[in-house]
Design a protein around this motif. Structure first.
Motif, PDB file in Angstrom:
ATOM      1  N   GLU A   9       0.811  -1.218   0.000  1.00 24.21           N
ATOM      2  CA  GLU A   9       0.000   0.000   0.000  1.00 24.21           C
ATOM      3  C   GLU A   9       0.848   1.274   0.000  1.00 24.21           C
ATOM      4  O   GLU A   9       0.572   2.216  -0.731  1.00 24.21           O
ATOM      5  CB  GLU A   9      -0.920  -0.021   1.230  1.00 24.21           C
ATOM      6  N   ILE A  13       0.660   4.185  -2.890  1.00 20.16           N
ATOM      7  CA  ILE A  13       0.225   5.564  -2.600  1.00 20.16           C
ATOM      8  C   ILE A  13       1.307   6.553  -3.015  1.00 20.16           C
ATOM      9  O   ILE A  13       1.031   7.611  -3.580  1.00 20.16           O
ATOM     10  CB  ILE A  13      -0.127   5.698  -1.102  1.00 20.16           C
ATOM     11  N   SER A  51     -11.454  10.742   3.889  1.00 21.13           N
ATOM     12  CA  SER A  51     -12.382   9.696   3.467  1.00 21.13           C
ATOM     13  C   SER A  51     -11.930   8.358   4.028  1.00 21.13           C
ATOM     14  O   SER A  51     -10.738   8.123   4.226  1.00 21.13           O
ATOM     15  CB  SER A  51     -12.453   9.622   1.942  1.00 21.13           C
ATOM     16  N   ILE A  55     -15.572  -2.237   4.390  1.00 17.68           N
ATOM     17  CA  ILE A  55     -15.849  -3.156   3.293  1.00 17.68           C
ATOM     18  C   ILE A  55     -16.025  -4.574   3.832  1.00 17.68           C
ATOM     19  O   ILE A  55     -15.205  -5.036   4.631  1.00 17.68           O
ATOM     20  CB  ILE A  55     -14.687  -3.097   2.271  1.00 17.68           C
ATOM     21  N   THR A  58     -13.314  -7.396   4.430  1.00 16.34           N
ATOM     22  CA  THR A  58     -12.046  -6.735   4.742  1.00 16.34           C
ATOM     23  C   THR A  58     -12.134  -6.142   6.151  1.00 16.34           C
ATOM     24  O   THR A  58     -11.306  -6.425   7.012  1.00 16.34           O
ATOM     25  CB  THR A  58     -11.731  -5.629   3.720  1.00 16.34           C
ATOM     26  N   HIS A  59     -13.178  -5.324   6.382  1.00 15.55           N
ATOM     27  CA  HIS A  59     -13.342  -4.669   7.686  1.00 15.55           C
ATOM     28  C   HIS A  59     -14.422  -5.314   8.558  1.00 15.55           C
ATOM     29  O   HIS A  59     -14.524  -5.013   9.739  1.00 15.55           O
ATOM     30  CB  HIS A  59     -13.687  -3.196   7.501  1.00 15.55           C
ATOM     31  N   HIS A 138     -18.430   3.927   1.857  1.00 16.25           N
ATOM     32  CA  HIS A 138     -17.363   4.918   1.837  1.00 16.25           C
ATOM     33  C   HIS A 138     -17.915   6.229   2.370  1.00 16.25           C
ATOM     34  O   HIS A 138     -19.001   6.642   1.962  1.00 16.25           O
ATOM     35  CB  HIS A 138     -16.853   5.126   0.405  1.00 16.25           C
ATOM     36  N   HIS A 311      -2.547  -2.486   3.863  1.00 17.30           N
ATOM     37  CA  HIS A 311      -3.486  -3.090   2.920  1.00 17.30           C
ATOM     38  C   HIS A 311      -2.750  -3.700   1.733  1.00 17.30           C
ATOM     39  O   HIS A 311      -1.685  -3.246   1.354  1.00 17.30           O
ATOM     40  CB  HIS A 311      -4.489  -2.055   2.409  1.00 17.30           C
ATOM     41  N   PHE A 312      -3.388  -4.708   1.129  1.00 12.47           N
ATOM     42  CA  PHE A 312      -2.900  -5.457  -0.022  1.00 12.47           C
ATOM     43  C   PHE A 312      -1.884  -6.520   0.384  1.00 12.47           C
ATOM     44  O   PHE A 312      -1.872  -7.604  -0.160  1.00 12.47           O
ATOM     45  CB  PHE A 312      -2.303  -4.553  -1.123  1.00 12.47           C
TER      46      PHE A 312
ATOM     47  N   ILE B  93     -10.056  10.284  -3.600  1.00 12.40           N
ATOM     48  CA  ILE B  93     -10.384   9.028  -4.274  1.00 12.40           C
ATOM     49  C   ILE B  93     -10.211   7.866  -3.301  1.00 12.40           C
ATOM     50  O   ILE B  93      -9.129   7.689  -2.736  1.00 12.40           O
ATOM     51  CB  ILE B  93      -9.464   8.794  -5.488  1.00 12.40           C
ATOM     52  N   ASN B  94     -11.255   7.077  -3.114  1.00 15.70           N
ATOM     53  CA  ASN B  94     -11.133   5.824  -2.373  1.00 15.70           C
ATOM     54  C   ASN B  94     -11.041   4.674  -3.375  1.00 15.70           C
ATOM     55  O   ASN B  94     -11.862   4.573  -4.280  1.00 15.70           O
ATOM     56  CB  ASN B  94     -12.356   5.595  -1.476  1.00 15.70           C
ATOM     57  N   ILE B  95     -10.040   3.832  -3.169  1.00 16.36           N
ATOM     58  CA  ILE B  95      -9.827   2.684  -4.048  1.00 16.36           C
ATOM     59  C   ILE B  95      -9.884   1.426  -3.220  1.00 16.36           C
ATOM     60  O   ILE B  95      -9.205   1.321  -2.199  1.00 16.36           O
ATOM     61  CB  ILE B  95      -8.434   2.767  -4.725  1.00 16.36           C
ATOM     62  N   GLY B 127      -7.264  10.456  -0.196  1.00 15.20           N
ATOM     63  CA  GLY B 127      -8.192   9.345  -0.358  1.00 15.20           C
ATOM     64  C   GLY B 127      -7.787   8.188   0.529  1.00 15.20           C
ATOM     65  O   GLY B 127      -7.056   8.358   1.497  1.00 15.20           O
ATOM     66  N   ASP B 128      -8.268   7.015   0.181  1.00 15.84           N
ATOM     67  CA  ASP B 128      -8.077   5.847   1.027  1.00 15.84           C
ATOM     68  C   ASP B 128      -7.917   4.625   0.131  1.00 15.84           C
ATOM     69  O   ASP B 128      -8.529   4.555  -0.935  1.00 15.84           O
ATOM     70  CB  ASP B 128      -9.322   5.683   1.928  1.00 15.84           C
ATOM     71  N   THR B 129      -7.090   3.681   0.541  1.00 20.18           N
ATOM     72  CA  THR B 129      -6.950   2.438  -0.216  1.00 20.18           C
ATOM     73  C   THR B 129      -7.223   1.254   0.703  1.00 20.18           C
ATOM     74  O   THR B 129      -6.849   1.278   1.875  1.00 20.18           O
ATOM     75  CB  THR B 129      -5.528   2.266  -0.791  1.00 20.18           C
ATOM     76  N   SER B 130      -7.896   0.241   0.172  1.00 20.08           N
ATOM     77  CA  SER B 130      -8.102  -0.973   0.962  1.00 20.08           C
ATOM     78  C   SER B 130      -8.307  -2.172   0.046  1.00 20.08           C
ATOM     79  O   SER B 130      -8.456  -2.019  -1.170  1.00 20.08           O
ATOM     80  CB  SER B 130      -9.291  -0.807   1.912  1.00 20.08           C
TER      81      SER B 130
END
Lengths: 314, 314
Positions: A9, A13, A51, A55, A58-59, A138, A311-312, B93-95, B127-130
């Motif tokens: 992650e 980013i 933001s 999910i 995941t969460h 979101h 993440h990832f 952007i959230n991904i 934004g956010d990534t997950s």
């Protein structure tokens, strides 16, 4: 082909960030808890934008209590605003859900989000709904700050004292669905200008310490015996110590911040008269770039390996 | 149990809306293209907030071109801002993506979003990534407006003339991934105060006509021969007429708006000298509440049944 899991992650980013052009209205861009933007037409205030997502798989899972899911969505954004010291203003919610989902369950999630948001003065003003294979929510939130006053991750200097609110570790046993975002505390810290830097602990204390201190310039020395360990961290029975859980678990959503040494005693007194939630003095910023030293109760330096949650990566 | 599919998107959103308390800083809440909020501290401007999503298997597939996906994400939000006449400012952007996803593909999506955003002055600030099972991207955008000037869906009166930009129908053949958001046009319409109401055509002309006119008070009379039908609507070979495609397909992202009758001729002249993209006069607002009449080229009233696209419903 390189997968997201291989890249991780942080690197993704960083690569995204390089694609973005500069804009003079953007005071703080990607990489902090909130972006800070400044309208040229407002001489008094700037805005914190943040933001977050929750999910399914995941969460949370299909079995997770709807109220917990909804609370967590709002509280994660509120915790980001708290870390900047921003006053919650407005939010949008994007929902994607399977058409076969029980409408009452989704409504219970939404109601919990709305209730938590309202409790902290955050008005939900819109959003988007669409179909998807699994439930995902979101939230995008806007907070308000007097110009130039935002608490940021950057700013700590050697000898600053490191504090954390509440208790850490074992959050996934349940606290991650009911935690209290430190909104009042964040606004107070910012308005009284106590801090030199601040972050909310979402990835785990060790990980967020690295995010907080500028690792290119500073290090940090943490007194292991001073870390506030939660009861749920102590009751995890999996071979790891309660302190390891407090350092590495993540999802604590407590405020982690630094206060210049000369203000520290006065700060602690002021905190105690303002809040019931405890604040713990857990260490000191050092000049040793990139180094996190853990000092055990007997004075020995302990090595603890952990990278927190990313993440990832699996 | 009632599923989301049984309830439908419109009813779900209506039920959500009833859960939200009032807030005097919120000028327009859920239900328009953008929410409009007004900071008490800024005497000149207010803010348009909007959010959209593009989700794998709902809005695109694993085979869809990365540039198209990224463009669409930004352009959908820009189209909402255009419908309000707002100047694009900042976005998050959230991904969420599967860890096994090709990092280069995700980067190509992100770069396309950033390019489209930059083209219209929209700065991506975070934004956010997950992790998730399928790729989903959510964008939240903030636009700026002089106080009290936002174009809204509400406001049309009987005898107002109905206009639409560009051409409609057959968007899913490709245009939905490359469409031009009418940002310049929207800002011009708002700043010159031509319109009594405005919306962007995302659900389909018929559906968005119902969203535009206040169906409790007004109706609309549409001249079928005046609807601008796209070449791709004409080349759909599936038994439905090109006009039906133009009315029902959705994903056009053109501006649909009303202009008071006495301004209409002057407006058309001003438009033609300002823009190359065409604007078509397609009908008139009537006083017949809830009624959409389609008038064929021979003057007969035609009945066309369609409900446009609604998420969750199959």
């Amino acid at each position: 082909m390189t997968t997201l899991a291989e890249l991780g992650e942080r690197e993704i980013i960083e690569q995204f960030r390089r694609l973005l052009p500069a804009d003079s209205s953007v005071i703080v861009g990607p990489g902090d808890d909130c972006a800070i933007v400044r309208p040229a037409t407002d001489n008094n205030f700037e805005w914190a934008l943040t933001s977050d997502a929750v999910i399914e798989n995941t969460h949370f899972t299909a079995e997770t209590d709807a109220v917990g899911i909804g609370h967590k969505l709002a509280a994660r954004c509120l915790s980001d605003l708290a870390a900047a010291g921003a006053e919650p203003m407005w939010a949008l919610i994007n929902i994607s859900a399977p058409p076969s989902m029980d409408a009452d369950r989704l409504k219970a999630v939404y109601r919990a989000t709305a209730d938590t948001a309202a409790k902290y003065g955050l008005s939900i003003v819109g959003g988007d709904t669409s179909s998807s294979n699994a439930l995902a929510l979101h939230m995008f939130a806007v907070g308000r700050l007097p110009r130039g006053s935002a608490m940021l991750r950057s700013g700590a200097s050697p000898n600053d004292v490191v504090y954390v609110t509440g208790e850490l570790g074992g959050s996934l046993a349940g606290r991650h669905l009911v935690f209290v975002p430190r909104v009042r505390e964040g606004i107070w810290l910012r308005s009284q200008a106590w801090t030199s830097s601040a972050i909310d602990v979402s990835d785990g204390l060790e990980c967020d310490l690295r995010n907080l201190i500028d690792v290119n310039r500073n290090g940090v020395r943490i007194e292991l015996g001073s870390i506030p360990v939660s009861a749920s961290a102590r009751s995890c029975e999996n071979g790891r110590s309660a302190t390891e859980h407090a350092l590495c678990d993540g999802e604590d959503y407590e405020l982690l911040f630094t206060v210049p040494e000369e203000k520290a005693d006065k700060f602690e007194k002021a905190w105690r008269s303002a809040f019931e939630v405890k604040v713990s003095r857990i260490g000191t910023v050092t000049g040793q770039a990139g180094s996190i030293d853990y000092v055990d109760t007997d004075g020995s330096i302990v090595n603890i390996r952990n990278k927190g949650y990313e993440h990832f990566r699996s």
